[in-house]
Design an enzyme around this catalytic site. Sequence first.
Site, PDB file in Angstrom:
ATOM      1  N   TYR A 119      -5.483   4.787  -9.257  1.00 27.51           N
ATOM      2  CA  TYR A 119      -6.731   4.112  -8.615  1.00 27.51           C
ATOM      3  C   TYR A 119      -8.536   4.569  -9.314  1.00 27.51           C
ATOM      4  O   TYR A 119      -9.117   3.208  -9.633  1.00 27.51           O
ATOM      5  CB  TYR A 119      -7.250   4.342  -6.804  1.00 27.51           C
ATOM      6  CG  TYR A 119      -5.540   3.218  -5.900  1.00 27.51           C
ATOM      7  CD1 TYR A 119      -6.413   2.095  -5.280  1.00 27.51           C
ATOM      8  CD2 TYR A 119      -4.390   4.043  -6.064  1.00 27.51           C
ATOM      9  CE1 TYR A 119      -4.872   1.593  -4.513  1.00 27.51           C
ATOM     10  CE2 TYR A 119      -3.982   3.482  -5.077  1.00 27.51           C
ATOM     11  CZ  TYR A 119      -3.577   2.560  -4.233  1.00 27.51           C
ATOM     12  OH  TYR A 119      -2.958   1.673  -3.591  1.00 27.51           O
TER      13      TYR A 119
ATOM     14  N   THR B 293      -8.833  -0.123   6.349  1.00 27.54           N
ATOM     15  CA  THR B 293      -7.725  -0.039   6.071  1.00 27.54           C
ATOM     16  C   THR B 293      -6.642   0.150   6.961  1.00 27.54           C
ATOM     17  O   THR B 293      -6.279   0.343   7.997  1.00 27.54           O
ATOM     18  CB  THR B 293      -7.616   1.582   5.630  1.00 27.54           C
ATOM     19  OG1 THR B 293      -7.457   2.960   6.222  1.00 27.54           O
ATOM     20  CG2 THR B 293      -8.951   1.478   4.056  1.00 27.54           C
TER      21      THR B 293
ATOM     22  N   CYS C  25       0.992  -1.429   0.554  1.00 30.34           N
ATOM     23  CA  CYS C  25       0.216  -0.140   0.654  1.00 30.34           C
ATOM     24  C   CYS C  25       0.938   1.268  -0.260  1.00 30.34           C
ATOM     25  O   CYS C  25       1.349   1.265   0.965  1.00 30.34           O
ATOM     26  CB  CYS C  25      -0.601  -0.221   1.534  1.00 30.34           C
ATOM     27  SG  CYS C  25      -1.450   1.764   1.473  1.00 30.34           S
TER      28      CYS C  25
ATOM     29  N   LYS D 231     -14.360   0.938   5.864  1.00 24.22           N
ATOM     30  CA  LYS D 231     -13.178   0.082   5.360  1.00 24.22           C
ATOM     31  C   LYS D 231     -12.609  -0.187   5.961  1.00 24.22           C
ATOM     32  O   LYS D 231     -12.226   0.751   7.741  1.00 24.22           O
ATOM     33  CB  LYS D 231     -12.804   0.860   4.537  1.00 24.22           C
ATOM     34  CG  LYS D 231     -13.179   1.384   2.992  1.00 24.22           C
ATOM     35  CD  LYS D 231     -13.127   1.970   1.964  1.00 24.22           C
ATOM     36  CE  LYS D 231     -11.945   2.633   2.032  1.00 24.22           C
ATOM     37  NZ  LYS D 231     -10.822   3.235   1.038  1.00 24.22           N
TER      38      LYS D 231
END
Length: 362
Positions: free
Chosen positions: A231, A167, A88, A165
């Site tokens: 993205y 994350t 990430c 989410k």
Amino acid sequence: MSLTICKLHTLLNAAVEVGMKPKQQPFFLLQLSFKHTIQMARSALDEMSASGAFVRTPSTFRNLISRDPNAPFPAEAGRYHLYISYACPWASRCLAYLKVKGLDKSISFTAVKTKWERTKDTDDHMGWVFPSSSTEEPGAEPDPLNGAKSIRELYEIAGINYSGKFTVPVLWDKKLKTIVNNESSEIIRMLNTDFNDLAENPELDLYPSHLQTQINEINGWIYDDINNGVYKCGFAKKQEPYNEAVNQLYESLDKCEEIISKQRYLCGGTVTEADIRLFVTLIRFDEAYAVYFKCNKKLIREYPNLFNYTKDIFQLPRISSSVNMEHIKKGYGSLSLINPSGVIAQGPDIDYSSPHDRARFS
Ligand SMILES: N[C@@H](CCC(=O)N[C@@H](CS)C(=O)NCC(=O)O)C(=O)O
């Protein structure tokens, strides 16, 4: 359970009492409200607009570390932990800061496995998980603090009924067993400044006051068009939003190429936050985004300045230890929406430690 305005008011008063600064209060309330009822996207794969464009939802935990020892989250050696994925870019920029500031003795960190797995037996959510041993996947480690199986479990410890989410990055408070902050743009600012009493390199300032306006301006378009732009290309579900994102991406890459054809770094002769933020996307570009996100109009190694600049940043002291290319390739290659077979592309295996020409600006 849902929170009423009255309860929020009571909680805000409690926050003021423990010395929370006015700037932090809205985020504290936001965090509390997420702790209770709010339903949000549960993974990046859900973040689609009706037009098929990828729209990222904001991070939830937004507390700040302070140098004031009486603050709710004071900068203390050994108190905080950073959960990351090497795949990430957002988490990796935090790790890059941990390394360059020399904070890795005061703030520990753990990386998750590369491939998303089921996070619970009771539903089908897929997300970041920890290995069961440190030999299962080199670089990834079991959770040393909570014995959690997944990042989702950490969010559940921090916020009952949190349904956003799950994350990375996660900046975790070992003392209060909660998430301090899960927004990398804020975590890097805290690592730059608020831990300076503990840092081995406190003099390194990647966000100096005389460059802040310039850095913020550059961050704005680099985030939209490049960091998040890749993205938007990769997750677009329709041709039109993909075309728009890809055109915007290359317009801004060309703009970066032009800027750094005249100076070593984005803001001139010294490396800043803007460079680290651009770097995390550039280092992933040819190996992952060109392959899995359809960012293939031009490769970074075809831009003479951007390519040498990527090597230059990679070769700054300790930056290379924040890059695990195997995890990057496996991380993107195992996104089932993008690459259902999970077969990982082999190339191009670029050597970013090879010589570059950027010293010509020194
Ligand atoms: N705004 C966040 C974004 C972090 C983020 O999107 N992380 C991704 C990995 S690159 C993630 O953990 N996604 C999990 C999911 O979508 O379920 C930040 O910059 O810290």
